[in-house]
Design a protein around this motif. Structure first.
Motif, mmCIF file in Angstrom:
data_model
loop_
_atom_site.group_PDB
_atom_site.id
_atom_site.type_symbol
_atom_site.label_atom_id
_atom_site.label_comp_id
_atom_site.label_asym_id
_atom_site.label_seq_id
_atom_site.Cartn_x
_atom_site.Cartn_y
_atom_site.Cartn_z
ATOM 1 N N ILE A 19 15.412 -16.839 23.951
ATOM 2 C CA ILE A 19 16.704 -17.012 23.314
ATOM 3 C C ILE A 19 17.242 -15.644 22.928
ATOM 4 C CG2 ILE A 19 17.887 -17.880 21.249
ATOM 5 C CD1 ILE A 19 15.995 -20.289 21.310
ATOM 6 N N LYS A 21 20.512 -14.051 20.864
ATOM 7 C CA LYS A 21 21.639 -14.358 19.989
ATOM 8 C C LYS A 21 22.641 -13.204 20.023
ATOM 9 C CE LYS A 21 19.474 -17.527 16.863
ATOM 10 N NZ LYS A 21 20.453 -18.536 17.254
ATOM 11 N N ASP A 102 25.241 -17.601 22.239
ATOM 12 C CA ASP A 102 23.808 -17.499 22.506
ATOM 13 C C ASP A 102 23.502 -17.671 23.992
ATOM 14 O OD1 ASP A 102 23.570 -17.424 19.751
ATOM 15 O OD2 ASP A 102 22.577 -19.361 19.566
ATOM 16 N N LEU A 104 20.145 -18.835 26.482
ATOM 17 C CA LEU A 104 18.814 -19.435 26.561
ATOM 18 C C LEU A 104 18.421 -19.389 28.024
ATOM 19 C CD1 LEU A 104 16.454 -21.271 25.516
ATOM 20 C CD2 LEU A 104 17.945 -23.203 26.000
ATOM 21 N N ALA A 152 18.757 -22.824 19.878
ATOM 22 C CA ALA A 152 17.557 -23.518 19.387
ATOM 23 C C ALA A 152 17.687 -25.020 19.582
ATOM 24 C CB ALA A 152 17.310 -23.176 17.919
ATOM 25 N N LYS A 155 17.229 -25.765 23.257
ATOM 26 C CA LYS A 155 15.807 -25.695 23.597
ATOM 27 C C LYS A 155 15.101 -26.990 23.213
ATOM 28 C CE LYS A 155 11.599 -23.177 22.491
ATOM 29 N NZ LYS A 155 11.018 -22.156 21.630
ATOM 30 N N LYS A 156 15.424 -27.506 22.048
ATOM 31 C CA LYS A 156 14.834 -28.766 21.595
ATOM 32 C C LYS A 156 15.210 -29.910 22.539
ATOM 33 C CE LYS A 156 14.177 -30.430 17.056
ATOM 34 N NZ LYS A 156 14.743 -30.678 15.726
#
Length: 165
Positions: A19, A21, A102, A104, A152, A155-156
Motif C-alpha cells: 500500500i 499512501k 492511495d 494498492l 486498507a 485490501k480487506k
C-alpha cells in the motif's frame, strides 16, 4: 499437438500486498499519433527519478490515448513542471490530477498461468465503498489506484479472492 496447462486455485495466492499512501494520479489525454513523443518523455522522466508507481495507457478512441501515471506526491510537482517546460501544448489534449489518493498492488506466483486475475480483483471490491480511479494488470501484478484512505479497506475486500500463504 499442443498441450496447454491451466493453474487454478479457489483462493488465489499472492506474495503480499503493498500500500502506498499520498500518491498523485495524472491522467493525460494525448493524440495517438504523438505516442512516440510521449514514450520518450515518460522514459526520460522515469530515469530522472519521478517515483512512478504505475504507468498505464488506455485507448479512449482510435485517435486518443489516456496515459495514467501514478507517482509519489513528492514527484507530482516536478513532473507537472516538466510537462509545462518540455511539452508543447499541441501535444496534450487534457490533463487531470488527482492528489492524496492511495495505491494498492500485489503480485502472484501463478498470475501468468491462469485467467481471471483482474476479474477476481475487481469483483472483490465493493464499488459503493471504494473509489477506483485506475486499475492495471500485468503478467504477474495487479495495481489499483483508489480514493484517499481506501487502500486498507480494498485490501480487506480482496481477501475474499486472494490470500498470502
Amino acid at each position: 499437438m499442443e498441450t496447454i496447462a491451466v493453474y487454478w486455485e479457489p483462493v488465489i495466492r499472492v506474495y503480499g500486498f503493498d500500500i502506498r499512501k499520498n500518491i498523485s494520479l495524472i491522467e493525460l489525454d494525448v493524440l495517438t499519433k504523438h505516442m512516440a513523443y510521449w514514450g520518450e518523455f515518460i522514459t526520460t522522466e522515469a530515469e530522472n527519478s519521478c517515483n512512478f508507481i504505475m504507468v498505464l495507457a488506455q485507448y479512449i478512441d482510435p485517435n486518443i490515448l489516456r496515459l495514467c501515471i501514478a507517482m509519489q506526491n513528492n514527484g507530482e510537482v516536478p513532473f507537472r513542471q516538466s510537462l509545462e517546460d518540455k511539452c508543447k501544448k499541441e501535444y496534450r489534449l487534457s490533463i487531470r490530477i488527482h492528489k492524496q489518493i492511495d495505491a494498492l498492488f500485489f503480485h502472484g506466483p501463478h498470475f501468468q498461468d491462469r485467467y481471471g486475475i483482474a476479474e477476481a480483483a475487481l469483483r472483490s471490491l465493493d464499488h459503493d465503498k471504494i473509489t477506483l480511479y485506475s486499475a492495471g494488470c500485468t503478467g504477474t501484478s495487479v495495481y489499483l489506484i483508489v480514493g484517499n484512505g481506501q487502500a486498507a479497506l480494498a485490501k480487506k475486500m480482496l481477501a475474499k479472492s486472494f490470500k498470502v500463504p
